[in-house]
Scaffold this active site. Sequence first.
Site, PDB file in Angstrom:
ATOM      1  N   GLY A   1      -0.323  -5.440  -1.502  1.00 34.36           N
ATOM      2  CA  GLY A   1      -1.364  -5.328  -2.419  1.00 34.36           C
ATOM      3  C   GLY A   1      -0.817  -5.783  -3.769  1.00 34.36           C
TER       4      GLY A   1
ATOM      5  N   ALA B   1       0.949  -0.916  -0.094  1.00 33.14           N
ATOM      6  CA  ALA B   1       0.173   0.067  -0.028  1.00 33.14           C
ATOM      7  C   ALA B   1       1.011   1.244   0.076  1.00 33.14           C
ATOM      8  CB  ALA B   1      -0.986   0.014   1.292  1.00 33.14           C
TER       9      ALA B   1
ATOM     10  N   GLU C   1      -1.476  -9.210  -4.254  1.00 31.17           N
ATOM     11  CA  GLU C   1      -2.834  -9.513  -4.313  1.00 31.17           C
ATOM     12  C   GLU C   1      -3.403  -9.370  -5.817  1.00 31.17           C
ATOM     13  OE1 GLU C   1      -5.009  -9.236  -0.215  1.00 31.17           O
ATOM     14  OE2 GLU C   1      -3.970  -7.450  -0.564  1.00 31.17           O
TER      15      GLU C   1
ATOM     16  N   GLU D   1       1.864  -8.479   5.375  1.00 35.54           N
ATOM     17  CA  GLU D   1       0.828  -7.237   6.209  1.00 35.54           C
ATOM     18  C   GLU D   1       0.825  -7.591   7.604  1.00 35.54           C
ATOM     19  OE1 GLU D   1      -0.783  -7.214   2.134  1.00 35.54           O
ATOM     20  OE2 GLU D   1       0.215  -8.742   3.418  1.00 35.54           O
TER      21      GLU D   1
END
Length: 668
Positions: A113, A74, A116, A136
């Site tokens: 992210g 992020a 992902e 994370e």
Amino acid sequence: MPASSETKIIHFSDAVSGFVDHGLLQITISNPPVNAISAAIREGLMQAMDMVETYSVVHGLIIRGEGKFFAAGADIREFDLPPSEPTLPQVTARIEALVKPVIAVINGPALGGGCEIILACHYRIALEAAKFGLPEVKLGLVPGAGGTQRLPRLTGLTAALDMIGTGRTISAQQALKNGLIDEVAASENLMLTAQNVAKKLIGSDLSRTLELSVKAENTEQTVAKILSKARGRVAPSEALRLVSLSATLPAQQALAEERATFLHLRESDEARALRYVFFAERDAGKQSADSTVATRKVTTIGIAGTGLMGSGIAVCALTGGYQVIGYEQSEEAALAGYQRITALLDKQFQTGRLSDQALQQQKANLRVSADIADLSAADLVIEAVFDDLTVKSELFVKLDKVLRADAIVATNTSYLNPDDLALQISHPSRVVGMHFFSPAHIMRLLEIVNCAQTAPDVLATIVAVAKKLNKLGIVCGVCEGFIGNRIFSAYRREAEFMLEQGALPHEIDAALEDYGFAMGLFAVYDMAGLEIAWAKRKRQAAKRSPDEPYSPIADRLCEAGRFGQKSGKGWYQYLDGKRQIDPDVTTLIETVRLEKNIQARSFTSEKIITQLLQVMTDEGTQLLQEGIAASPNDIDLVLINGYGFPAHKGGPMFAATQSKTKATGTSA
């Protein structure tokens, strides 16, 4: 394949652009330096998918990152902002649902992210240098955009639990082996390979990750291992729970649970503390070192003293790409030092942290000499001899005779005053402290001591060298023990006074371990050995004021021959290598209480932690007032990285602020 000069570049947002080539939309995400997933990237990806869906002449989508990263987590600028649409779960859901193929071209690290996003794509091609991870948990969070559900469908439960529960990264070859990616390609063939794959997938049944099933596996051992290292952190256990749901719940239901957990953890004390640590590390030392000052050139580092500490420092310097000249007083000692250093390098090769090519190069960059004049070639000399003022002073006098006038001289002292050492050398402005922590090639912390006469360019140079050594450099001023050992000494004294007041070693250790420390204070003493600290206390006894509070308990343990694990007895007794409470220690403590006429009182775990944290905070406040530490952040980073303070508590200064905030009911 880059766009030609005639290709029309389409800007989908400030961070996503692309072009159409042979019926394929090829887009690049760009948010330097690491392509962190920002709102602009999410919006750009959505706009790109709008185009793919709208235009019949566009048959597929290829996604890659600009520069050396695919995408790394992020955007830190959005950490403390509420989620904004489109959210990353909306982006990944749409990627997977797209009726036309989406190919991820992974040119570098794909983390958080970024990982992902690729998990939602229909095919994944990576360079050999790519890395993959969902870290994370290291920020007190869980993946929030499908990572806990998509990863186990590709890799299996055990591999997914390990990656997500620990936050560790894996290589491209590991990712290929466990199914996270589909192919590894050479850089010159990367885009051509992606185009060929996309063309084959057009019109076919696409592999949608969430439609894959998860096979049941025996994961008890993996889960137990991860939880044993969690030390009270919530995020790892929640991550494991969510990954396990992939085998028992429908995908959409599990995704909803993942998102709810992510949003809940985002507001937790744990996540808040770890975000604080993240930002503190990013800003470490900026307040103390002038970034506008030009640094001196350092290509060769001398290490005076190649014992355990010196050999570890040498490995750090070799890993950082420096030429290294070690120095010992005899040929025999020089050979032993060389062998110690190369043994550490060999171990790194054996454990896969060093390639054969890098191993040979680092050995070629190393020499250890018994002639101090050989250090004249060094741009920086770090002394790592016994921590005694006379020994170090004599070495400084010798160094002054052989070093160039512009060579920087650093002392690795833990407690001595480096200003006293600087007096032994001409041009004392080139003297600086570099306090490494043992083992130096493993411990990340480096206290950089700005001495009374240290020149600004010398300090700036050492800050730059610390980065090349992959160290977390914290700049501090001169005082006994600097930041870390000064606070640790106060913390240690308080713990020993608490023994006199009514606590027992195992009670203090249990409270510390429950709080998140890997080991309790007294267990650490026993592991390190008690005799070195005892010798230091005996040397200092003559200077100690009779009015100064002093606990004799540790001295009496040593007088009884209890030196820790190596002798089978210390603060605990060790039977078959297992630590056990020793009644004799309790008797010794009670005897001291009786001598001092102290009435014992009971201590709860909460009281133990509160009292120890208060002492750390008080000493930290003193360091700030004296100008030894530049900020509370620096103090916290030293305690976390050098003394085992649990990162998910944020450090003693942060913890005190949080406690005060809660007590007053104000927002942080």
